[in-house]
Every structure is written in structure tokens, then in C-alpha cells.
Write an enzyme that holds these catalytic residues in place. Structure first.
Site, PDB file in Angstrom:
ATOM      1  N   LYS A 158     -21.388 -23.145  68.570  1.00  0.00           N
ATOM      2  CA  LYS A 158     -21.767 -24.267  69.438  1.00  0.00           C
ATOM      3  C   LYS A 158     -21.763 -25.567  68.648  1.00  0.00           C
ATOM      4  O   LYS A 158     -21.210 -26.574  69.089  1.00  0.00           O
ATOM      5  CB  LYS A 158     -23.175 -24.023  69.988  1.00  0.00           C
ATOM      6  CG  LYS A 158     -23.813 -25.236  70.630  1.00  0.00           C
ATOM      7  CD  LYS A 158     -25.195 -24.978  71.216  1.00  0.00           C
ATOM      8  CE  LYS A 158     -26.275 -25.127  70.199  1.00  0.00           C
ATOM      9  NZ  LYS A 158     -26.659 -26.530  69.900  1.00  0.00           N
ATOM     10  N   ASN A 159     -22.326 -25.537  67.426  1.00  0.00           N
ATOM     11  CA  ASN A 159     -22.511 -26.774  66.671  1.00  0.00           C
ATOM     12  C   ASN A 159     -21.260 -27.225  65.932  1.00  0.00           C
ATOM     13  O   ASN A 159     -21.277 -28.245  65.247  1.00  0.00           O
ATOM     14  CB  ASN A 159     -23.693 -26.628  65.715  1.00  0.00           C
ATOM     15  CG  ASN A 159     -24.999 -26.536  66.488  1.00  0.00           C
ATOM     16  OD1 ASN A 159     -25.021 -26.793  67.706  1.00  0.00           O
ATOM     17  ND2 ASN A 159     -26.060 -26.136  65.825  1.00  0.00           N
TER      18      ASN A 159
ATOM     19  N   CYS B  45     -36.711 -34.501  72.032  1.00  0.00           N
ATOM     20  CA  CYS B  45     -36.589 -33.257  72.821  1.00  0.00           C
ATOM     21  C   CYS B  45     -37.713 -32.335  72.329  1.00  0.00           C
ATOM     22  O   CYS B  45     -38.623 -32.759  71.648  1.00  0.00           O
ATOM     23  CB  CYS B  45     -35.233 -32.632  72.605  1.00  0.00           C
ATOM     24  SG  CYS B  45     -34.981 -32.126  70.920  1.00  0.00           S
TER      25      CYS B  45
ATOM     26  N   ARG C 238     -36.107 -36.633  67.001  1.00  0.00           N
ATOM     27  CA  ARG C 238     -34.628 -36.716  67.018  1.00  0.00           C
ATOM     28  C   ARG C 238     -34.143 -38.172  67.006  1.00  0.00           C
ATOM     29  O   ARG C 238     -33.446 -38.635  67.900  1.00  0.00           O
ATOM     30  CB  ARG C 238     -34.051 -35.989  68.238  1.00  0.00           C
ATOM     31  CG  ARG C 238     -34.541 -34.603  68.488  1.00  0.00           C
ATOM     32  CD  ARG C 238     -34.250 -33.596  67.419  1.00  0.00           C
ATOM     33  NE  ARG C 238     -32.860 -33.248  67.229  1.00  0.00           N
ATOM     34  CZ  ARG C 238     -32.212 -32.327  67.944  1.00  0.00           C
ATOM     35  NH1 ARG C 238     -32.806 -31.762  68.942  1.00  0.00           N
ATOM     36  NH2 ARG C 238     -30.952 -32.024  67.680  1.00  0.00           N
TER      37      ARG C 238
ATOM     38  N   ASP D 187     -32.401 -23.651  62.416  1.00  0.00           N
ATOM     39  CA  ASP D 187     -32.051 -23.016  63.704  1.00  0.00           C
ATOM     40  C   ASP D 187     -32.333 -21.522  63.700  1.00  0.00           C
ATOM     41  O   ASP D 187     -32.186 -20.873  64.740  1.00  0.00           O
ATOM     42  CB  ASP D 187     -30.582 -23.270  64.056  1.00  0.00           C
ATOM     43  CG  ASP D 187     -30.330 -24.733  64.342  1.00  0.00           C
ATOM     44  OD1 ASP D 187     -29.159 -25.142  64.366  1.00  0.00           O
ATOM     45  OD2 ASP D 187     -31.313 -25.482  64.498  1.00  0.00           O
TER      46      ASP D 187
ATOM     47  N   ARG E 150     -28.062 -22.498  76.944  1.00  0.00           N
ATOM     48  CA  ARG E 150     -27.415 -23.655  76.288  1.00  0.00           C
ATOM     49  C   ARG E 150     -26.571 -23.210  75.096  1.00  0.00           C
ATOM     50  O   ARG E 150     -25.579 -23.850  74.760  1.00  0.00           O
ATOM     51  CB  ARG E 150     -28.481 -24.644  75.789  1.00  0.00           C
ATOM     52  CG  ARG E 150     -29.127 -25.513  76.833  1.00  0.00           C
ATOM     53  CD  ARG E 150     -30.009 -26.559  76.178  1.00  0.00           C
ATOM     54  NE  ARG E 150     -29.356 -27.071  74.976  1.00  0.00           N
ATOM     55  CZ  ARG E 150     -29.987 -27.323  73.838  1.00  0.00           C
ATOM     56  NH1 ARG E 150     -31.290 -27.109  73.737  1.00  0.00           N
ATOM     57  NH2 ARG E 150     -29.350 -27.783  72.789  1.00  0.00           N
TER      58      ARG E 150
HETATM   59  C1  EPZ Z   1     -27.824 -30.674  64.321  1.00  0.00           C
HETATM   60  O1  EPZ Z   1     -28.730 -31.521  65.008  1.00  0.00           O
HETATM   61  C2  EPZ Z   1     -27.740 -29.401  65.161  1.00  0.00           C
HETATM   62  N1  EPZ Z   1     -27.207 -29.705  66.480  1.00  0.00           N
HETATM   63  C3  EPZ Z   1     -29.130 -28.789  65.299  1.00  0.00           C
HETATM   64  O2  EPZ Z   1     -28.990 -27.565  66.024  1.00  0.00           O
HETATM   65  C4  EPZ Z   1     -29.668 -28.477  63.895  1.00  0.00           C
HETATM   66  O3  EPZ Z   1     -30.988 -27.993  64.013  1.00  0.00           O
HETATM   67  C5  EPZ Z   1     -29.652 -29.751  63.036  1.00  0.00           C
HETATM   68  O4  EPZ Z   1     -28.330 -30.328  63.016  1.00  0.00           O
HETATM   69  C6  EPZ Z   1     -30.066 -29.463  61.595  1.00  0.00           C
HETATM   70  O5  EPZ Z   1     -29.214 -28.504  61.040  1.00  0.00           O
HETATM   71  C7  EPZ Z   1     -25.868 -29.848  66.634  1.00  0.00           C
HETATM   72  O6  EPZ Z   1     -25.115 -29.747  65.672  1.00  0.00           O
HETATM   73  C8  EPZ Z   1     -25.379 -30.090  68.027  1.00  0.00           C
HETATM   74  P1  EPZ Z   1     -29.974 -33.808  61.985  1.00  0.00           P
HETATM   75  P2  EPZ Z   1     -28.913 -33.067  64.525  1.00  0.00           P
HETATM   76  O7  EPZ Z   1     -29.471 -35.154  62.338  1.00  0.00           O
HETATM   77  O8  EPZ Z   1     -27.598 -33.591  64.088  1.00  0.00           O
HETATM   78  C9  EPZ Z   1     -33.537 -36.637  60.909  1.00  0.00           C
HETATM   79  C10 EPZ Z   1     -29.510 -25.988  67.696  1.00  0.00           C
HETATM   80  O9  EPZ Z   1     -30.518 -25.309  67.945  1.00  0.00           O
HETATM   81  N2  EPZ Z   1     -32.692 -37.728  61.410  1.00  0.00           N
HETATM   82  O10 EPZ Z   1     -29.338 -33.090  60.835  1.00  0.00           O
HETATM   83  O11 EPZ Z   1     -29.639 -33.787  65.592  1.00  0.00           O
HETATM   84  C11 EPZ Z   1     -34.063 -35.784  62.068  1.00  0.00           C
HETATM   85  O12 EPZ Z   1     -35.240 -36.345  62.597  1.00  0.00           O
HETATM   86  C12 EPZ Z   1     -29.656 -27.442  67.300  1.00  0.00           C
HETATM   87  O13 EPZ Z   1     -28.334 -25.545  67.731  1.00  0.00           O
HETATM   88  C13 EPZ Z   1     -33.113 -39.051  61.228  1.00  0.00           C
HETATM   89  O14 EPZ Z   1     -34.183 -39.304  60.663  1.00  0.00           O
HETATM   90  O15 EPZ Z   1     -29.855 -32.862  63.281  1.00  0.00           O
HETATM   91  C14 EPZ Z   1     -34.325 -34.458  61.437  1.00  0.00           C
HETATM   92  O16 EPZ Z   1     -35.603 -34.515  60.817  1.00  0.00           O
HETATM   93  C15 EPZ Z   1     -31.103 -27.893  67.270  1.00  0.00           C
HETATM   94  N3  EPZ Z   1     -32.340 -40.064  61.690  1.00  0.00           N
HETATM   95  C16 EPZ Z   1     -33.288 -34.359  60.316  1.00  0.00           C
HETATM   96  O17 EPZ Z   1     -32.750 -35.689  60.160  1.00  0.00           O
HETATM   97  C17 EPZ Z   1     -31.138 -39.835  62.308  1.00  0.00           C
HETATM   98  O18 EPZ Z   1     -30.446 -40.800  62.693  1.00  0.00           O
HETATM   99  C18 EPZ Z   1     -32.156 -33.413  60.625  1.00  0.00           C
HETATM  100  O19 EPZ Z   1     -31.554 -33.869  61.816  1.00  0.00           O
HETATM  101  C19 EPZ Z   1     -30.720 -38.488  62.484  1.00  0.00           C
HETATM  102  C20 EPZ Z   1     -31.519 -37.457  62.029  1.00  0.00           C
END
Ligand code: EPZ
Length: 418
Positions: free
Chosen positions: A22-23, A116, A121, A305, A397
């Protein structure tokens, strides 16, 4: 709202084919907006996040046709740079489209995705990265509005290795003038897959999988065919289910290279594991031993995850464990549901303190998010007695045919519409 009705206590035996990730598929679909060439993606998973991303691409004017599990995408008629708020809110990862849309139209307008059930996020790193590429960004009425004369390559340092921000910046820079270097980039395998896909279309990206990714801008991208990587999180979910229920399971279509942190933990739990080519074998014939501590970290650390699924396993280990969630603020919403099944868990700040019990018992529980919902299902499969899991649209999802795959392994699980 559908629910699962589960009779627990059955061992899992047999083989299961793992879906594509998915990701990986979601950012790859977003990347299709960058080209007028025809793209064919094989084995796209039948999950609602993909359906929602498909709806968004269609709203932009892209054509997407599904033929026998493959998706054929043609963005040559894409004509809109705005994503309707109802669609954007339906899919958090719609924010990945910002980079693609602003690259194609030099404009983009998307509803602020907001938080969410697993945390705030934020998207500040996405927006600061786009600004470094020359994008003017304003926010009004809950919308993010992007405009730029042209995209220019630049050096970008991410404050934290955000997966989405890394991917968004990659998408925005593949057709920019000049070269972009992303420092402190996320290293997830799905980013390596995105790099492979972009290079099939004629992009010039290198370094994915390391902390430094270099994108040399090109004028135009073409079409191509691509099969996304296997879903390591679906694979990990089935491995943990086998460890909890006991049994002997073979995962097909997935290697172990992207799951080292989980395989290491499951061996500590006393599971027997073998990886051969694109198969992972697991055998669990005893009560799992406790692993003492699990800390989620960016890749290659233990994946957030799989945190909920691992906590569920810890509830029946012979000993105590501490599970710490270092990436998201509120990713323990499934814990009160596990406690209804007899789990002994105390959450303090970002850590769950788990005392292993002999068996969980059946209960009616509710899914609040995708991975927490999956954790409740595997806990119910291992529990003594009957359970129900409501709110399984969250699970739909990210898991295609979840109940069919589990039933094929011998689980007593059925979907009931309510
Ligand atoms: C991706 O989400 C995945 N989703 C998530 O999978 C996964 O948990 C996550 O990466 C971490 O591996 C998809 O790929 C569609 P991040 P993403 O930006 O990109 C902080 C699932 O269950 N952050 O790496 O949203 C954030 O708050 C989903 O399949 C900022 O501070 O995750 C978090 O603490 C859930 N500012 C950390 O980074 C930003 O602009 C990691 O978030 C962006 C993120």
C-alpha cells in the site's frame, strides 16, 4: 459498518500470498500525474486507500482502468490542479500529490489533510521542502495553495526522516531545473521502490535507501510498466498472527530483507523462521517468550506500522514487555480494546507496559485505525472463545481479502454486515 465475527483458538497452517505494498502503490499512483505516458502497474492491491487515490486521480482528469489486477493510468488529459476537500480528507496520503500536481501545473490546491487517529500528522516538512524548490505556499480556508513560476533544484535538509515529505520532494523535483539533494531523507524500502518506478519513466534519481537522495531534473517523463514491491507490513501482520496463534505458515511473494527488525524479535519470541528467495517460513509451537523491549524507529528500525500487532503478541508472552512508540503521538488507541480481552497493559506517555497473561478471552472490540484494527483481529484469533471486531472499514484501507487469507490458513473468521 461491517464487523468480523471470530472464533478464537485455532492454529494457523498453510501458505498466503502477500499483496503489493500500500505504502509503495500510493506514492507511485501520485507520481503518474507527472507524465503523459501510459503507465501499467501490475498486482495493485484491492484496498480502499487505493480506491480513494484512484478517485482523486480521476477528479484531476486522469484515466485509470483496472484490468485483471493491473491498473493502466493515462494522465495525458489531466486538467485540474485542485483536489476536492471531501476526497483529500478521505485519504491522508493525498498530500503526496502536492509535489506531482505543482510539478505538472505549477499550481496546486488541496485541503489541509489534518490529523488522524494516530497523531497530529503535520505536513510542515512537505511544505518547507517545496518552498526550497521555489514554490510559493499560502494557506487559507483549510486549503494549502501552491504556485510557482518554475521549479528549481535545491539542497533540502529534513529535520526528521519523514517518509511522505521525502516522497513529495522527490516527486516535485524530478522535472525541476537542476539538481535536488535531500539530506536526512527517509530510508524506507517504499522510497527505493518509488525511485525505481520514477527511473522507469525516465527520471534520474539515485540514493534512495540511504539518507541522501539526489534527483537530477529532466524535461519530460515517459510511460512504462512496473510491479510494486511486496507489502512488508501485511507480511509482518501475518507473521505475528502465526506467532500468536501457533502453527506453521509460509508467506509467498515476499523476502525477508525488509523485515529484519521483526524477524529478529520473533526469533527472540521463540519462533522458528526461515527465509528462502521470496518465501518466509514461520513455525510457532509454544507460548511466545517475552522480548522485553520494542522501540519503533524510522527504517531500518522496528516499524511503527507493526507496533500494535507486536503489542498484541506481547500480551500473551511468558514475561513482561515494554513497547515504545517514538514516531506518532497517539498510536495506542487499540490498548483499551485489548484490555477488554483480558490483556494487562498500562500506557504511560509513549510506552505500553505489558504483563504477559496465559490466554486472552473473546470480547467485542472496536477498530480505531488501520493497524490497531489488524492487531485486534489477530488477538481475537488467538483468544479463547468468541469475539467480534467492529469498524473494520479501517482494516479495509490496507488489507485486501484479510478474512479470506486468514480463513485459508484455518482461522474461523467471517465478515458480517451490520
Ligand atoms: C508514512 O506516513 C506511512 N504512510 C505510514 O503508514 C507510516 O506509519 C509512516 O510513513 C512512518 O513509517 C504512507 O506511506 C502512505 P512520516 P507519513 O512523515 O509519511 C513527523 C500505515 O499504517 N512529520 O514519516 O505520514 C510525523 O509527525 C501508515 O500504513 C513531521 O513532523 O509518516 C511523525 O512523527 C500509517 N512533519 C514522523 O514525522 C512533516 O511534515 C513520521 O511521519 C511530516 C512528518
Amino acid at each position: 459498518m461491517d464487523k468480523y465475527v471470530i472464533k478464537g483458538g485455532r492454529r494457523l497452517e498453510g501458505s498466503v500470498r502477500i499483496q503489493t505494498a500500500k505504502n509503495s502503490v500510493l506514492p507511485i499512483l501520485a507520481a503518474c500525474v507527472l507524465t503523459d505516458g501510459k503507465v501499467t502497474l501490475s498486482d495493485v492491491p484491492d484496498i480502499t486507500d487505493v480506491a480513494n487515490m484512484t478517485a482523486i486521480l480521476s477528479s484531476l482528469g486522469c484515466s485509470i482502468v483496472y484490468e485483471g489486477g493491473s491498473a493502466v493510468i493515462d494522465s495525458s488529459s489531466a486538467h485540474t490542479f485542485e483536489i476536492p476537500s471531501a476526497l483529500a480528507h478521505g485519504l491522508r496520503s493525498s498530500v503526496f500529490l502536492l509535489g506531482s500536481i505543482v510539478s505538472r501545473f505549477h499550481r496546486a490546491k488541496i485541503a489541509y489533510p489534518g490529523g488522524c487517529d494516530i497523531g497530529l500528522r503535520p505536513v510542515d516538512l512537505h511544505l518547507s521542502g517545496l518552498k526550497r524548490l521555489g514554490v510559493n505556499i499560502s494557506e487559507s480556508g483549510g486549503y494549502i495553495i501552491c504556485e510557482c513560476e518554475r521549479l528549481r533544484g535545491n539542497e533540502i535538509m529534513l529535520d526528521c526522516p519523514s517518509v511522505g515529505a521525502t516522497e513529495n520532494i522527490m516527486l516535485a523535483s524530478v522535472r525541476a531545473e537542476g539538481t535536488t539533494v535531500i539530506e536526512n531523507a527517509a530510508r524506507e524500502p517504499e522510497i527505493v521502490d518509488l525511485q525505481k518506478f520514477l527511473n522507469v519513466l525516465g527520471a534520474r534519481v539515485r540514493g534512495a535507501g540511504t539518507g541522501t537522495i539526489v534527483i537530477e531534473g529532466v524535461n519530460k517523463l515517459g510511460g512504462g510498466s512496473f510491479r510494486p514491491m511486496a507489502d512488508r507490513i501485511e507480511a509482518g501482520t501475518f507473521l505475528i498472527a502465526a506467532a500468536m496463534c501457533g502453527g506453521e505458515v509460509v508467506l509467498e511473494g515476499v523476502g525477508g530483507e525488509n523485515l529484519s527488525s521483526l524477524l529478529h524479535k520473533l526469533r527472540e519470541n521463540g519462533c522458528k523462521l526461515r527465509v528462502k528467495n521470496d518465501k518466509i517460513y514461520i513455525r510457532s509451537d509454544r507460548r511466545p517468550l517475552s522480548v522485553k523491549s520494542v522501540e519503533t524507529q524510522p527504517y531500518p528500525g522496528f516499524p511503527t506500522d507493526l507496533q500494535a500487532q507486536m503489542t498484541a503478541l506481547c500480551t500473551i508472552c511468558s514475561g513482561n514487555s515494554i513497547v515504545t512508540e517514538n514516531l506518532f503521538e497517539t498510536r495506542f488507541k487499540y490498548v483499551p480494546e485489548l484490555k477488554k480481552m483480558g490483556a494487562d497493559i498500562t500506557v504511560v506517555d509513549r510506552s505500553a507496559f505489558v504483563r504477559g497473561v496465559e490466554r486472552l478471552h473473546g470480547a467485542v472490540t472496536a477498530a480505531h485505525d488501520l493497524r490497531g484494527g489488524a492487531a485486534l483481529v489477530i488477538a481475537a484469533l488467538a483468544a479463547e472463545g468468541d469475539s467480534q471486531v467492529v469498524g473494520i472499514t479501517h482494516i479495509d484501507r490496507g488489507y485486501s481479502g484479510f478474512e479470506y487469507k486468514l480463513s485459508a490458513l484455518g482461522a474461523d473468521i467471517r465478515r458480517v454486515g451490520v
